[in-house]
Design a protein around this motif. Structure first.
Motif, PDB file in Angstrom:
ATOM      1  N   ALA A 132       1.289  -1.335  -0.202  1.00  0.00           N
ATOM      2  CA  ALA A 132      -0.084  -0.131   0.201  1.00  0.00           C
ATOM      3  C   ALA A 132       0.943   1.505   0.071  1.00  0.00           C
ATOM      4  O   ALA A 132       0.269   2.459  -0.691  1.00  0.00           O
ATOM      5  CB  ALA A 132      -0.502  -0.258   1.015  1.00  0.00           C
ATOM      6  N   SER A 133       2.006   1.157   0.337  1.00  0.00           N
ATOM      7  CA  SER A 133       3.126   2.501   0.110  1.00  0.00           C
ATOM      8  C   SER A 133       4.452   2.439  -0.371  1.00  0.00           C
ATOM      9  O   SER A 133       4.471   3.513  -0.011  1.00  0.00           O
ATOM     10  CB  SER A 133       3.502   2.933   2.306  1.00  0.00           C
ATOM     11  OG  SER A 133       2.307   2.465   3.172  1.00  0.00           O
ATOM     12  N   TYR A 134       4.523   1.242  -0.873  1.00  0.00           N
ATOM     13  CA  TYR A 134       5.641   0.952  -0.973  1.00  0.00           C
ATOM     14  C   TYR A 134       5.523   0.116  -2.438  1.00  0.00           C
ATOM     15  O   TYR A 134       4.837  -0.702  -3.123  1.00  0.00           O
ATOM     16  CB  TYR A 134       6.522   0.712  -0.717  1.00  0.00           C
ATOM     17  CG  TYR A 134       7.173   1.086   0.695  1.00  0.00           C
ATOM     18  CD1 TYR A 134       7.799   1.860   0.953  1.00  0.00           C
ATOM     19  CD2 TYR A 134       6.333   0.610   2.621  1.00  0.00           C
ATOM     20  CE1 TYR A 134       8.416   2.815   2.044  1.00  0.00           C
ATOM     21  CE2 TYR A 134       6.840   1.128   3.313  1.00  0.00           C
ATOM     22  CZ  TYR A 134       7.434   2.352   3.447  1.00  0.00           C
ATOM     23  OH  TYR A 134       7.667   2.797   4.559  1.00  0.00           O
ATOM     24  N   TYR A 135       6.668   0.952  -3.569  1.00  0.00           N
ATOM     25  CA  TYR A 135       6.845  -0.009  -4.706  1.00  0.00           C
ATOM     26  C   TYR A 135       7.802  -0.081  -5.416  1.00  0.00           C
ATOM     27  O   TYR A 135       8.636   0.948  -6.134  1.00  0.00           O
ATOM     28  CB  TYR A 135       5.363   0.597  -5.911  1.00  0.00           C
ATOM     29  CG  TYR A 135       5.814  -0.183  -7.471  1.00  0.00           C
ATOM     30  CD1 TYR A 135       4.890  -1.728  -7.539  1.00  0.00           C
ATOM     31  CD2 TYR A 135       6.835   0.597  -8.505  1.00  0.00           C
ATOM     32  CE1 TYR A 135       5.099  -2.548  -8.774  1.00  0.00           C
ATOM     33  CE2 TYR A 135       6.515  -0.055  -9.241  1.00  0.00           C
ATOM     34  CZ  TYR A 135       6.249  -1.733  -9.192  1.00  0.00           C
ATOM     35  OH  TYR A 135       5.701  -2.762 -10.661  1.00  0.00           O
ATOM     36  N   ASN A 149      -2.753  -9.946   9.396  1.00  0.00           N
ATOM     37  CA  ASN A 149      -3.813 -10.261   9.053  1.00  0.00           C
ATOM     38  C   ASN A 149      -4.606  -9.683   7.270  1.00  0.00           C
ATOM     39  O   ASN A 149      -5.727 -10.660   7.326  1.00  0.00           O
ATOM     40  CB  ASN A 149      -4.312 -11.350   9.727  1.00  0.00           C
ATOM     41  CG  ASN A 149      -3.502 -11.972  10.776  1.00  0.00           C
ATOM     42  OD1 ASN A 149      -2.922 -13.135  10.421  1.00  0.00           O
ATOM     43  ND2 ASN A 149      -4.060 -11.859  12.266  1.00  0.00           N
ATOM     44  N   ASN A 150      -4.165  -8.637   7.270  1.00  0.00           N
ATOM     45  CA  ASN A 150      -4.934  -7.317   6.414  1.00  0.00           C
ATOM     46  C   ASN A 150      -3.733  -7.900   4.776  1.00  0.00           C
ATOM     47  O   ASN A 150      -2.374  -7.768   5.132  1.00  0.00           O
ATOM     48  CB  ASN A 150      -5.215  -6.512   6.586  1.00  0.00           C
ATOM     49  CG  ASN A 150      -6.201  -6.753   7.300  1.00  0.00           C
ATOM     50  OD1 ASN A 150      -7.439  -7.224   7.931  1.00  0.00           O
ATOM     51  ND2 ASN A 150      -6.259  -5.951   8.685  1.00  0.00           N
ATOM     52  N   ALA A 151      -4.448  -8.208   3.787  1.00  0.00           N
ATOM     53  CA  ALA A 151      -3.484  -8.237   2.738  1.00  0.00           C
ATOM     54  C   ALA A 151      -3.195  -6.884   2.782  1.00  0.00           C
ATOM     55  O   ALA A 151      -3.706  -6.145   2.637  1.00  0.00           O
ATOM     56  CB  ALA A 151      -4.230  -8.530   0.995  1.00  0.00           C
ATOM     57  N   ASP A 152      -2.194  -6.704   2.037  1.00  0.00           N
ATOM     58  CA  ASP A 152      -1.259  -5.385   1.729  1.00  0.00           C
ATOM     59  C   ASP A 152      -0.590  -4.892   0.363  1.00  0.00           C
ATOM     60  O   ASP A 152      -0.182  -4.225   0.260  1.00  0.00           O
ATOM     61  CB  ASP A 152       0.044  -4.942   3.091  1.00  0.00           C
ATOM     62  CG  ASP A 152       0.297  -3.316   3.393  1.00  0.00           C
ATOM     63  OD1 ASP A 152      -0.610  -2.462   3.408  1.00  0.00           O
ATOM     64  OD2 ASP A 152       1.195  -2.803   2.582  1.00  0.00           O
TER      65      ASP A 152
END
Length: 362
Positions: free
Chosen positions: A61-64, A85-88
């Motif tokens: 969500a924050s990095y690529y 436990n949440n897909a990020d």
């Protein structure tokens, strides 16, 4: 790949990759996490059977990050990054489609990718925990600072009230004894400046929550409409557009009408002041759980992150000299706190600021 030697070489590459990834994570700088993820991507690339052609993508969500030759058309294997436990996000390892197929990936490579995804997920979780701890720490420090400032300003306000009242009273008496117009004009200046000083003291007392309140059950929407009507000339002077939306038609609060009006007036007036000509101001009211939220957004220059913690402190202002005392937002903060509410701000997109006021609803 049938020979024992070749199999052993692959196992050594995989174990070396895991060791290097763990070393990268141990030495990670949470403020430069993209560099660590980039290092992990290139480390993964080396661990694959056909590492000359292997490419890696790490996305959250924050990095690529990705290795130089990665493109979405590759044949890939994937492992998800999960934060609490949440897909990020995910990690993809790919080969060129014109050279390789899905069957060219080894079972051991799938297991390695899952292990790396797990340690990257743990890294992201620690990053979130650290960010949350720092945020809470800043909030506590700010609350403590404002509490101390409140005690100091309350003391100053009480000490100033008596001498200001004396100056005002004796000046009024002197005005009655002087018939000279020039002297009377000078005395009137003393009266005007004393009244101005007394208003500053009153604002300090608002900030310190020392002003008496008349709490009643009121409807919020009509008060917002009244403030907007009062500020209509200010909107017109800069040709500003107003976007108003009340998600709830009847919102009841227990509040002091005068103080609530002052909060709204200050926040909307600030939005007007910082808005560019022909800009847009949005006023939105909605229910959020047990709270009523008032969002006031503008398209101005926004609030620099370096001063974001200071804007509610007394006498802090970014306005030009003579256009602001620096007490508006500190008064707003004091009033909202005395109503058991809270105020925060964030960036508006693509530009500007959004102030959000939370009040407990009835």
């Amino acid at each position: 790949m049938n020979s024992t030697e070749a199999i052993l070489k692959e196992r050594i590459k995989e174990l070396t990759c895991l060791h290097e990834v763990n070393s990268i994570i141990v030495n990670s700088d949470y403020d430069q996490l993209h560099l660590s993820l980039e290092a992990i991507a290139y480390c993964l690339k080396k661990a694959w059977q056909f590492n000359t052609y292997a490419e890696v993508e790490i996305k959250s969500a924050s990095y690529y990050v990705k290795t130089k030759g990665f493109n979405p058309s590759m044949v890939t294997i994937k492992s998800d990054i999960k934060v609490f436990n949440n897909a990020d996000g995910h990690i993809l390892v790919g080969y060129p489609t014109n050279k390789y197929a899905k069957s060219d990936f080894l079972e051991e490579e799938v297991a390695l990718l899952n292990n790396v995804s797990l340690v990257v997920s743990n890294l992201m979780e620690r990053k979130q925990i650290k960010d949350s701890e720092e945020k809470v720490k800043r909030q506590i420090e700010r609350t403590d600072r404002l509490h101390i400032l409140g005690e100091i300003t309350a003391g100053i306000a009480h000490e100033l009230n008596t001498p200001l009242a004396n100056i005002l009273g004796f000046t009024e008496l002197l005005k009655e004894r002087f018939s000279d117009r020039e002297a009377a004009r000078d005395l009137q200046k003393i009266v005007d400046n004393t009244i101005f000083s007394r208003e500053i003291v009153k604002k300090l007392m608002f900030f310190a929550c020392e002003m008496p309140q008349e709490m009643d059950v009121i409807q919020l929407n009509p008060i917002v409409d009244n403030v907007l009507e009062l500020l209509r000339p200010s909107f017109k002077a800069k040709n500003l557009r107003l976007s108003k939306s009340f998600g709830v038609q009847k919102v009841h609060l227990k509040a002091d009408t005068v103080q609530l009006t002052q909060v709204l007036f200050n926040l909307i007036m600030n939005a007007v002041y910082y808005s560019p000509i022909e800009g847009e101001i949005n006023v939105h009211i909605e229910e959020e759980g047990k709270n009523v939220q008032i969002h006031i957004s503008d398209e101005g220059p926004g609030i620099d992150s370096e001063i974001g913690e200071k804007i509610f402190e007394p006498f802090f202002t970014t306005k030009t000299i003579g256009e602001g005392s620096g007490l508006g937002l500190s008064v707003v903060h004091g009033i909202i706190s005395s109503h058991k509410g809270s105020i925060s701000h964030r960036q508006n997109h693509p530009k500007g600021t959004v102030f959000t006021v939370n009040f407990p609803k009835l």
